[in-house]
Scaffold this active site. Structure first.
Site, PDB file in Angstrom:
ATOM      1  N   GLY A 106       0.802  -1.213   0.000  1.00  0.00           N
ATOM      2  CA  GLY A 106       0.000   0.000   0.000  1.00  0.00           C
ATOM      3  C   GLY A 106       0.836   1.264   0.000  1.00  0.00           C
ATOM      4  N   GLU A 135       5.057   3.027  -6.320  1.00  0.00           N
ATOM      5  CA  GLU A 135       3.932   3.499  -7.150  1.00  0.00           C
ATOM      6  C   GLU A 135       3.900   5.022  -7.236  1.00  0.00           C
ATOM      7  OE1 GLU A 135       3.028   0.948  -8.456  1.00  0.00           O
ATOM      8  OE2 GLU A 135       2.089  -0.553  -7.182  1.00  0.00           O
ATOM      9  N   HIS A 139      -3.715   4.007  -1.859  1.00  0.00           N
ATOM     10  CA  HIS A 139      -3.732   2.741  -2.593  1.00  0.00           C
ATOM     11  C   HIS A 139      -3.550   1.589  -1.602  1.00  0.00           C
ATOM     12  CE1 HIS A 139      -2.837  -0.592  -5.128  1.00  0.00           C
ATOM     13  NE2 HIS A 139      -1.599  -0.665  -4.693  1.00  0.00           N
TER      14      HIS A 139
HETATM   15 ZN   LIG Z   1      -0.503  -2.374  -4.738  1.00  0.00          ZN
END
Ligand SMILES: [Zn+2]
Length: 266
Positions: free
Chosen positions: A29, A76, A95
């Site tokens: 995350g 990310e 996320h």
């Molecule tokens: Zn992920």
């Protein structure tokens, strides 16, 4: 605008809740928040989001280049930066991999049924975005066509992403999404999901503007049609798009599927 101190505190708290509720495992995350037009605060990679310290968060520029922080930013980061570029109104991106929502994402089922008033008001429908390799720019490519119109997306075979006007609002959208996925799953197990009619949905979407929610985000498109493609069953059968024989065929087909399913569960 929130101070850097507030943003750090809010991200740490959202990470703690995300981990405590099982929305992420291990170091999964990521959460970010826009500090100003040039800078974004983002969670580090390789750190559990449940146990972050405010000083571990990293400041990057709009291209994802590290401006301050000792750890590496989330893998990310690119996806977060693109969202900020494409959605000037978004101040936070969350996320995670919440199990029920991710279950739908793995099964290839979007959460686009208009069934719960709170979800329609706060999220609208939640489309399923096709798969892109996590940690690469490929992850964002399929997101582009949805990012402007939705505040929550399912990422196929991966997880979910939510956007908000501040850290808590983006985090709460993740909570609402997971709660919705859980309820949708239960109603499917019970064998019935009653969908609200387009009229009922329209009334709910009208309330969105009252709460300051973007009116173009949701089940109803600007043309007033349900973009989820799930008008009330009654409306669907009343439609002129199908001839009487086609309607009869459709009812027969649906009944057969239901009977087959019921037999299986006996
Ligand atoms: Zn992920």
């Amino acid at each position: 605008m929130a101070t850097l101190f507030q943003l750090q505190r809010d991200i740490v708290e959202a990470g703690r809740r995300m981990y405590a509720r099982g929305y992420v495992a291990s170091n999964d995350g990521n959460i970010s928040a826009r500090i100003d037009e040039r800078r974004v605060l983002i969670t580090p990679t390789g750190v559990s989001k449940g146990f972050m310290k405010p000083e571990e968060l990293i400041i990057v520029d709009m291209n994802g280049k590290v401006l301050s922080g000792t750890k590496k930013p989330s893998s990310e980061t690119f996806m977060h930066m693109q969202v900020y570029k494409d959605r000037p109104d978004v101040m936070c991106v969350c996320h995670a991999h919440p199990p029920y929502a991710t279950g739908f994402a793995v099964a290839g089922i979007p959460l686009d049924k208009c069934v719960l008033p709170e979800v329609i008001i706060t999220l609208g429908h939640v489309p399923l975005v096709e798969y892109g390799t996590p940690g690469t720019e490929e992850l964002y490519k399929p997101v582009v066509k949805f990012v402007k119109d939705f505040d929550a997306l399912l990422l196929a075979n991966h997880g979910a992403i939510t956007f908000g006007k501040d850290v808590l609002s983006a985090y709460y959208k993740m909570e609402t999404l997971e709660h919705f996925a859980q309820i949708a799953f239960i109603s499917q197990q019970l064998g019935q999901m009653n969908i609200l009619s387009s009229e009922q949905v329209q009334k709910l979407t009208e309330q969105r503007s009252k709460y300051g929610i973007r009116t173009d985000v949701g089940c109803v498109s600007s043309e007033g049609e349900t973009s989820c493609g799930n008008p009330g069953v009654k409306d669907f059968l009343n439609t002129d798009a199908l001839s009487a024989t086609e309607k009869e065929e459709l009812i027969k087909e649906v009944t057969e599927v239901v009977l087959r399913k019921l037999k299986k569960h006996e």
